[in-house]
Write a protein that holds these residues in place. Structure first.
Motif, PDB file in Angstrom:
ATOM      1  N   ALA A   1     -11.561 -34.875 -19.449  1.00 56.26           N
ATOM      2  CA  ALA A   1     -12.243 -35.583 -20.534  1.00 56.26           C
ATOM      3  C   ALA A   1     -12.727 -36.953 -20.069  1.00 56.26           C
ATOM      4  O   ALA A   1     -13.832 -37.385 -20.414  1.00 56.26           O
ATOM      5  CB  ALA A   1     -11.301 -35.723 -21.732  1.00 56.26           C
ATOM      6  N   ALA A   2     -11.907 -37.629 -19.260  1.00 55.10           N
ATOM      7  CA  ALA A   2     -12.300 -38.945 -18.738  1.00 55.10           C
ATOM      8  C   ALA A   2     -13.474 -38.820 -17.775  1.00 55.10           C
ATOM      9  O   ALA A   2     -14.392 -39.653 -17.781  1.00 55.10           O
ATOM     10  CB  ALA A   2     -11.109 -39.601 -18.042  1.00 55.10           C
ATOM     11  N   LEU A   3     -13.471 -37.784 -16.951  1.00 55.41           N
ATOM     12  CA  LEU A   3     -14.583 -37.551 -16.031  1.00 55.41           C
ATOM     13  C   LEU A   3     -15.874 -37.267 -16.794  1.00 55.41           C
ATOM     14  O   LEU A   3     -16.940 -37.780 -16.449  1.00 55.41           O
ATOM     15  CB  LEU A   3     -14.268 -36.385 -15.098  1.00 55.41           C
TER      16      LEU A   3
ATOM     17  N   MET B   1     -10.358 -41.420  -8.212  1.00 54.36           N
ATOM     18  CA  MET B   1     -11.603 -42.117  -8.540  1.00 54.36           C
ATOM     19  C   MET B   1     -11.436 -43.632  -8.538  1.00 54.36           C
ATOM     20  O   MET B   1     -12.417 -44.364  -8.699  1.00 54.36           O
ATOM     21  CB  MET B   1     -12.105 -41.677  -9.924  1.00 54.36           C
ATOM     22  N   SER B   2     -10.229 -44.120  -8.341  1.00 58.11           N
ATOM     23  CA  SER B   2      -9.962 -45.548  -8.506  1.00 58.11           C
ATOM     24  C   SER B   2     -10.497 -46.402  -7.358  1.00 58.11           C
ATOM     25  O   SER B   2     -10.528 -47.628  -7.465  1.00 58.11           O
ATOM     26  CB  SER B   2      -8.458 -45.791  -8.667  1.00 58.11           C
ATOM     27  N   GLY B   3     -10.935 -45.780  -6.269  1.00 58.66           N
ATOM     28  CA  GLY B   3     -11.443 -46.554  -5.143  1.00 58.66           C
ATOM     29  C   GLY B   3     -12.874 -47.022  -5.305  1.00 58.66           C
ATOM     30  O   GLY B   3     -13.311 -47.941  -4.589  1.00 58.66           O
ATOM     31  N   TYR B   4     -13.612 -46.431  -6.225  1.00 58.93           N
ATOM     32  CA  TYR B   4     -15.029 -46.784  -6.332  1.00 58.93           C
ATOM     33  C   TYR B   4     -15.252 -48.206  -6.830  1.00 58.93           C
ATOM     34  O   TYR B   4     -16.152 -48.905  -6.344  1.00 58.93           O
ATOM     35  CB  TYR B   4     -15.766 -45.785  -7.232  1.00 58.93           C
ATOM     36  N   ARG B   5     -14.438 -48.649  -7.770  1.00 64.45           N
ATOM     37  CA  ARG B   5     -14.638 -49.993  -8.322  1.00 64.45           C
ATOM     38  C   ARG B   5     -14.504 -51.066  -7.244  1.00 64.45           C
ATOM     39  O   ARG B   5     -15.421 -51.884  -7.063  1.00 64.45           O
ATOM     40  CB  ARG B   5     -13.623 -50.216  -9.471  1.00 64.45           C
ATOM     41  N   PRO B   6     -13.406 -51.115  -6.461  1.00 68.06           N
ATOM     42  CA  PRO B   6     -13.313 -52.143  -5.420  1.00 68.06           C
ATOM     43  C   PRO B   6     -14.322 -51.962  -4.298  1.00 68.06           C
ATOM     44  O   PRO B   6     -14.784 -52.953  -3.714  1.00 68.06           O
ATOM     45  CB  PRO B   6     -11.870 -52.015  -4.907  1.00 68.06           C
ATOM     46  N   ARG B   7     -14.700 -50.737  -3.986  1.00 67.53           N
ATOM     47  CA  ARG B   7     -15.685 -50.525  -2.921  1.00 67.53           C
ATOM     48  C   ARG B   7     -17.059 -51.047  -3.325  1.00 67.53           C
ATOM     49  O   ARG B   7     -17.758 -51.685  -2.532  1.00 67.53           O
ATOM     50  CB  ARG B   7     -15.767 -49.043  -2.557  1.00 67.53           C
ATOM     51  N   LEU B   8     -17.461 -50.782  -4.563  1.00 71.61           N
ATOM     52  CA  LEU B   8     -18.744 -51.303  -5.039  1.00 71.61           C
ATOM     53  C   LEU B   8     -18.715 -52.827  -5.119  1.00 71.61           C
ATOM     54  O   LEU B   8     -19.688 -53.496  -4.746  1.00 71.61           O
ATOM     55  CB  LEU B   8     -19.081 -50.703  -6.404  1.00 71.61           C
TER      56      LEU B   8
ATOM     57  N   ALA C   1     -21.126 -50.767 -14.695  1.00 72.16           N
ATOM     58  CA  ALA C   1     -20.422 -49.691 -14.007  1.00 72.16           C
ATOM     59  C   ALA C   1     -18.920 -49.921 -14.005  1.00 72.16           C
ATOM     60  O   ALA C   1     -18.131 -48.970 -14.072  1.00 72.16           O
ATOM     61  CB  ALA C   1     -20.929 -49.563 -12.574  1.00 72.16           C
ATOM     62  N   GLY C   2     -18.511 -51.186 -13.954  1.00 68.17           N
ATOM     63  CA  GLY C   2     -17.089 -51.503 -13.908  1.00 68.17           C
ATOM     64  C   GLY C   2     -16.321 -50.944 -15.092  1.00 68.17           C
ATOM     65  O   GLY C   2     -15.209 -50.423 -14.941  1.00 68.17           O
ATOM     66  N   ALA C   3     -16.908 -51.042 -16.273  1.00 69.06           N
ATOM     67  CA  ALA C   3     -16.233 -50.530 -17.466  1.00 69.06           C
ATOM     68  C   ALA C   3     -16.055 -49.018 -17.387  1.00 69.06           C
ATOM     69  O   ALA C   3     -15.013 -48.481 -17.798  1.00 69.06           O
ATOM     70  CB  ALA C   3     -17.038 -50.908 -18.711  1.00 69.06           C
ATOM     71  N   ILE C   4     -17.066 -48.332 -16.851  1.00 62.20           N
ATOM     72  CA  ILE C   4     -16.967 -46.877 -16.689  1.00 62.20           C
ATOM     73  C   ILE C   4     -15.882 -46.521 -15.686  1.00 62.20           C
ATOM     74  O   ILE C   4     -15.038 -45.649 -15.920  1.00 62.20           O
ATOM     75  CB  ILE C   4     -18.318 -46.309 -16.225  1.00 62.20           C
ATOM     76  N   LEU C   5     -15.874 -47.228 -14.565  1.00 65.63           N
ATOM     77  CA  LEU C   5     -14.959 -46.892 -13.476  1.00 65.63           C
ATOM     78  C   LEU C   5     -13.530 -47.264 -13.773  1.00 65.63           C
ATOM     79  O   LEU C   5     -12.603 -46.591 -13.327  1.00 65.63           O
ATOM     80  CB  LEU C   5     -15.445 -47.565 -12.194  1.00 65.63           C
ATOM     81  N   ASP C   6     -13.329 -48.335 -14.527  1.00 67.07           N
ATOM     82  CA  ASP C   6     -11.962 -48.687 -14.909  1.00 67.07           C
ATOM     83  C   ASP C   6     -11.329 -47.562 -15.720  1.00 67.07           C
ATOM     84  O   ASP C   6     -10.153 -47.225 -15.530  1.00 67.07           O
ATOM     85  CB  ASP C   6     -11.954 -49.989 -15.723  1.00 67.07           C
ATOM     86  N   GLY C   7     -12.109 -46.973 -16.623  1.00 67.15           N
ATOM     87  CA  GLY C   7     -11.571 -45.897 -17.457  1.00 67.15           C
ATOM     88  C   GLY C   7     -11.265 -44.639 -16.678  1.00 67.15           C
ATOM     89  O   GLY C   7     -10.159 -44.090 -16.759  1.00 67.15           O
ATOM     90  N   VAL C   8     -12.216 -44.171 -15.882  1.00 70.27           N
ATOM     91  CA  VAL C   8     -11.989 -42.925 -15.169  1.00 70.27           C
ATOM     92  C   VAL C   8     -10.992 -43.120 -14.033  1.00 70.27           C
ATOM     93  O   VAL C   8     -10.207 -42.208 -13.720  1.00 70.27           O
ATOM     94  CB  VAL C   8     -13.326 -42.336 -14.654  1.00 70.27           C
ATOM     95  N   GLY C   9     -10.949 -44.301 -13.441  1.00 67.09           N
ATOM     96  CA  GLY C   9      -9.992 -44.555 -12.371  1.00 67.09           C
ATOM     97  C   GLY C   9      -8.559 -44.547 -12.857  1.00 67.09           C
ATOM     98  O   GLY C   9      -7.644 -44.134 -12.137  1.00 67.09           O
ATOM     99  N   ALA C  10      -8.358 -44.999 -14.101  1.00 64.39           N
ATOM    100  CA  ALA C  10      -7.010 -44.983 -14.679  1.00 64.39           C
ATOM    101  C   ALA C  10      -6.551 -43.567 -14.983  1.00 64.39           C
ATOM    102  O   ALA C  10      -5.356 -43.263 -14.923  1.00 64.39           O
ATOM    103  CB  ALA C  10      -6.986 -45.833 -15.946  1.00 64.39           C
ATOM    104  N   ALA C  11      -7.497 -42.685 -15.304  1.00 69.70           N
ATOM    105  CA  ALA C  11      -7.153 -41.310 -15.671  1.00 69.70           C
ATOM    106  C   ALA C  11      -7.089 -40.376 -14.469  1.00 69.70           C
ATOM    107  O   ALA C  11      -6.302 -39.426 -14.459  1.00 69.70           O
ATOM    108  CB  ALA C  11      -8.171 -40.778 -16.684  1.00 69.70           C
TER     109      ALA C  11
END
Length: 206
Positions: free
Chosen positions: A82-84, A151-158, A137-147
């Motif tokens: 669902a998060a994805l 997927m949690s590596g994309y936020r710091p890499r970007l 994008a950060g708001a999107i990635l924070d949510g999916v990375g937590a779930a």
């Protein structure tokens, strides 16, 4: 198949040929675990390592691609799926905005002449637009990375790629095979599609 082995397969499916170091970053896993998993998978014929040429690294074999296709369907639970899905639907309109920013970085003017990057004010404006996209994008990635932890590596890499752009490293914006913002963004897009079992369609083109 244990988590590290699946993540190693998934990283190569997302990234293509790459090193253990980069593969680990793609799926937010310790490098030593991914390196060991790749060695094991190589022994089973699911991945192969190329060395001694211009391009070196690990890649999936035909059997590895088939194994990944079977495993990725069950790699997340219902909450993760669902998060994805939520992240994917939020990503699509933002993807169009990102492409427009990349176009503005590479060209300028009504005739789309190549941007020679001699106008610092123009480039600064485009970088500001990239930062605005990054914030959304950060708001999107924070949510999916937590779930979904992988997927949690994309936020710091970007964020790191944006910092490099701001520091004057022009190749960190759109240059291919430079771990540029564009490279990582494309990996994120591919990851969302693969993780949801989708095929790329017109909506993905932005």
């Amino acid at each position: 198949m244990d988590d590290a082995r699946f993540r190693a397969l998934h990283a190569l499916r997302v990234k293509g040929m790459t090193s253990a170091t980069v593969a680990a970053a793609v799926v937010a896993a310790p490098e030593d675990e991914i390196a060991a998993a790749l060695d094991d998978l190589g022994g089973e014929g699911l991945v192969r390592h190329r060395s001694g040429g211009r391009i070196e690294g690990w890649s999936l074999t035909k059997d590895g691609k088939a194994a990944h296709a079977e495993l990725v369907v069950d790699s997340v639970d219902d909450d993760g799926r669902a998060a994805l899905e939520q992240a994917y639907q939020a990503f699509l309109p933002l993807n169009g905005d990102f492409k427009a920013v990349c176009h503005a970085w590479q060209t300028r003017g009504d005739d789309d002449a190549p941007n020679d990057h001699t106008d610092a004010s123009y480039d600064d404006d485009v970088i500001a637009r990239l930062a605005e996209v990054d914030g959304r994008a950060g708001a999107i990635l924070d949510g999916v990375g937590a779930a979904v932890d992988r997927m949690s590596g994309y936020r710091p890499r970007l964020s790191a790629a944006l910092d490099r752009v701001r520091a004057g490293e022009r190749s960190a914006f759109t240059a291919p095979m430079k771990d540029s913002y564009h490279d990582i963004w494309m990996e994120l897009h591919q990851d969302l599609i693969l993780s949801l079992g989708r095929t790329r369609d017109a909506a993905d083109e932005g």
